[in-house]
Design a protein around this motif. Structure first.
Motif, PDB file in Angstrom:
ATOM      1  N   ASN A   2       0.830  -1.201   0.000  1.00  0.00           N
ATOM      2  CA  ASN A   2       0.000   0.000   0.000  1.00  0.00           C
ATOM      3  C   ASN A   2       0.872   1.262   0.000  1.00  0.00           C
ATOM      4  OD1 ASN A   2      -1.588   2.130   0.968  1.00  0.00           O
ATOM      5  ND2 ASN A   2      -3.002   0.687   1.957  1.00  0.00           N
ATOM      6  N   TRP A 111      -6.816  12.883  -3.407  1.00  0.00           N
ATOM      7  CA  TRP A 111      -7.128  11.443  -3.411  1.00  0.00           C
ATOM      8  C   TRP A 111      -8.452  11.213  -2.687  1.00  0.00           C
ATOM      9  CZ3 TRP A 111      -7.910   7.605   0.240  1.00  0.00           C
ATOM     10  CH2 TRP A 111      -7.797   6.289  -0.214  1.00  0.00           C
ATOM     11  N   LYS A 115     -12.036   9.751  -4.121  1.00  0.00           N
ATOM     12  CA  LYS A 115     -12.666   8.552  -3.558  1.00  0.00           C
ATOM     13  C   LYS A 115     -13.925   8.906  -2.770  1.00  0.00           C
ATOM     14  CE  LYS A 115      -9.100   5.915  -4.750  1.00  0.00           C
ATOM     15  NZ  LYS A 115      -9.108   5.127  -5.963  1.00  0.00           N
ATOM     16  N   ARG A 179      -4.271   5.055   4.953  1.00  0.00           N
ATOM     17  CA  ARG A 179      -3.906   3.679   4.602  1.00  0.00           C
ATOM     18  C   ARG A 179      -5.063   2.732   4.911  1.00  0.00           C
ATOM     19  NH1 ARG A 179      -0.411  -0.290   8.149  1.00  0.00           N
ATOM     20  NH2 ARG A 179      -2.438  -0.190   9.166  1.00  0.00           N
ATOM     21  N   GLU A 181      -8.173   3.412   5.140  1.00  0.00           N
ATOM     22  CA  GLU A 181      -9.272   3.684   4.232  1.00  0.00           C
ATOM     23  C   GLU A 181      -9.055   2.976   2.899  1.00  0.00           C
ATOM     24  OE1 GLU A 181     -11.473   5.299   6.050  1.00  0.00           O
ATOM     25  OE2 GLU A 181     -12.842   4.746   4.403  1.00  0.00           O
ATOM     26  N   GLN A 182      -7.784   3.061   2.444  1.00  0.00           N
ATOM     27  CA  GLN A 182      -7.501   2.440   1.148  1.00  0.00           C
ATOM     28  C   GLN A 182      -7.642   0.921   1.226  1.00  0.00           C
ATOM     29  OE1 GLN A 182      -3.706   2.226  -0.602  1.00  0.00           O
ATOM     30  NE2 GLN A 182      -4.445   2.693  -2.652  1.00  0.00           N
ATOM     31  N   GLU A 186      -9.955  -1.479  -1.013  1.00  0.00           N
ATOM     32  CA  GLU A 186      -9.457  -2.608  -1.810  1.00  0.00           C
ATOM     33  C   GLU A 186     -10.235  -3.883  -1.529  1.00  0.00           C
ATOM     34  OE1 GLU A 186      -5.319  -2.670  -0.909  1.00  0.00           O
ATOM     35  OE2 GLU A 186      -4.845  -1.124  -2.400  1.00  0.00           O
TER      36      GLU A 186
END
Lengths: 188, 299
Positions: A2, A111, A115, A179, A181-182, A186
């Motif tokens: 990540n 970003w 999103k 991180r 959140e990402q 995913e």
């Protein structure tokens, strides 16, 4: 890995200073390279990305000698800021790091916007303002320590350093939130 | 924050650095500034001088006007410090300057019988040499005690006040008091107390005033009479106390160490001399440093 995780790790390396004599282990430039590689792994069309990549590249190169020359005397013996080369170099690195942080914030905010993470975007925006204002104040006031009496400078310097470290940690916590959140995104 | 705002902020940071560096540079001394000294051969000879804050230079030796050369005592060099502002030879520091001192051996000075006035050639450990007025430096013969005056107490305070007192063990008459450096006395107020002078105050067994209090007392309330108004001879009885109180003017920036000499005869007709040791080891405030540079810089 990540990219936010790598940025987090890189900036943590920069924050932690462990010296073995003159040599710094976990050198700052390794941290900056980590940030650079993370940025290269992200989408290129985010706002601020170009600036962030360029600054990260410049600072990773310029920071290499720092690992070998140790801390300037100003921070180990009193707080007097001298005109010697190590001090100027050290301060310039600090300013470059601030430029890098400026672009990183722009990247993060854009970003989050893309999103549609409203909360995260708002959090980043708030910290962005406070972090930069505090740092600019710090760097603008720092040179006055050359000309003001010691007993005025030392308490201010201690407060300044404390605020800087706290902001650094809050910034890292924010990156962790990005991180997480990402990772969530995913999974779905 | 927008890119433009950030850029302007960085510009302000740059201006702040530039301005402060410029101011710092404008405060730098071209060469060290030496204080005026009055040394009468008593105690250690300490040479005081002001340097830039980041200047590690120390005085190594001095060539006096009579041709004699003295090397500084070297014990200091054992403690080297990376930052010149925290060396063992530092007496005072400000954000731009350091007041340093260096010690010379009085025994050696006596052997050479140094007699100096005005400009001296000073050598530094970095190879630099400068010529500067350092005042008057003389040596003196070793003095034997006379056994008539018993030291009772002496004290000095950071406000420039000091005193020295004795008790006498015989009846005697004091005929005169002379100073080897009358020019110092202009900015050094003195008051002499003995029971026969005693116009004010009640020192030494005469009353409750402690020495500590005497150091902070208003000058007009300090025991005794101003020295220039004292009528000689002064008669003293056995067991009487004598005290000399001195007050240095705050903006008189100099270093001195000498003896005021008191002469007289005892009841049995024996002449005697008795010294009063007068000393000032300066600690300068930043304001006093600026004043010193104004007066003695670039001479």
């Amino acid at each position: 890995m990540n990219p936010f995780h790598r940025i987090f790790g890189g900036l943590l390396l920069v924050l932690i200073d462990i010296h073995l004599g003159q040599i710094e282990i976990l050198a700052d430039f390794i941290g900056y390279f980590l940030v650079l590689s993370a940025l290269n792994g992200m989408e290129g069309n985010l706002k601020g990305m170009k600036g962030a990549r360029t600054t990260a590249l410049i600072i990773s190169l310029i920071a290499i000698p720092q690992a070998f020359i140790g801390q300037p005397t100003g921070t180990t013996e009193g707080v007097s800021i001298g005109l010697d080369l190590p001090t100027i170099y050290h301060q310039s690195l600090g300013l470059l790091k601030l430029v890098l942080t400026f672009y990183l914030f722009q990247v993060f905010i854009d970003w989050a916007k893309k999103k549609q993470e409203e909360d995260l975007q708002e959090r980043a925006r708030k910290l962005f303002r406070f972090y930069l204002t505090a740092h600019i104040l710090y760097y603008a006031l720092l040179p006055f320590s050359m000309n003001l009496p010691e007993n005025t400078v030392i308490p201010l310097f201690i407060i300044g350093i404390a605020v800087m470290i706290i902001l650094e940690i809050v910034f890292l916590v924010l990156i962790r939130a990005f991180r997480n959140e990402q990772q969530k995104l995913e999974l779905y | 924050m927008k890119g433009k705002t950030f850029l302007i902020s960085l510009l302000i940071v740059a201006i702040s650095w530039g301005g402060n560096l410029w101011f710092y540079q404008s405060k730098q001394l071209e060469e060290p500034v030496f204080l005026e000294h009055f040394y009468g051969g008593i105690g250690m000879f300490e040479l005081y001088y002001l340097t830039n804050r980041d200047d590690p230079a120390r005085v190594m030796s001095v060539e006096f006007s009579d041709g004699t050369t003295l090397h500084a005592k070297s014990d200091y060099y054992a403690f080297q410090n990376e930052n010149p502002a925290y060396g063992p030879d530092i007496q005072s520091r400000s954000s731009h300057y350091l007041l340093k001192s260096v010690v010379f051996d009085e025994q050696k000075m006596r052997e050479l019988s140094v007699d100096h006035r005005g400009r001296a050639t000073i050598h530094f450990n970095n190879g630099e040499t400068t010529v500067a007025d350092i005042g008057k430096v003389t040596s003196s013969e070793h003095r034997e005690g006379n056994g008539i005056f018993r030291q009772q107490s002496s004290s000095s305070s950071s406000n420039g006040r000091s005193f020295r007192s004795y008790t006498v063990v015989e009846d005697l008459k004091i005929e005169s008091m002379t100073s080897p450096f009358p020019e110092v006395d202009e900015d050094l107020k003195k008051k002499l107390y003995t029971p026969s002078i005693g116009t004010t105050g009640t020192p030494d067994g005469g009353g409750p005033r402690t020495h500590n209090k005497e150091l902070n007392e208003e000058w007009s309330r300090v025991a005794g009479a101003p020295l220039e108004e004292v009528q000689f001879p002064i008669e003293m009885k056995r067991g009487d106390g004598i005290r000399l109180t001195m007050q240095e003017k705050p903006d008189a920036i100099r270093a001195y160490s000498y003896e005021i000499e008191m002469t007289g005869t005892t009841e049995n007709g024996y002449p005697f001399t008795q010294p009063f040791y007068v000393t000032n080891d300066p600690q300068l405030t930043p304001e006093q440093m600026e004043l010193l540079i104004e007066r003695r810089g670039s001479q």
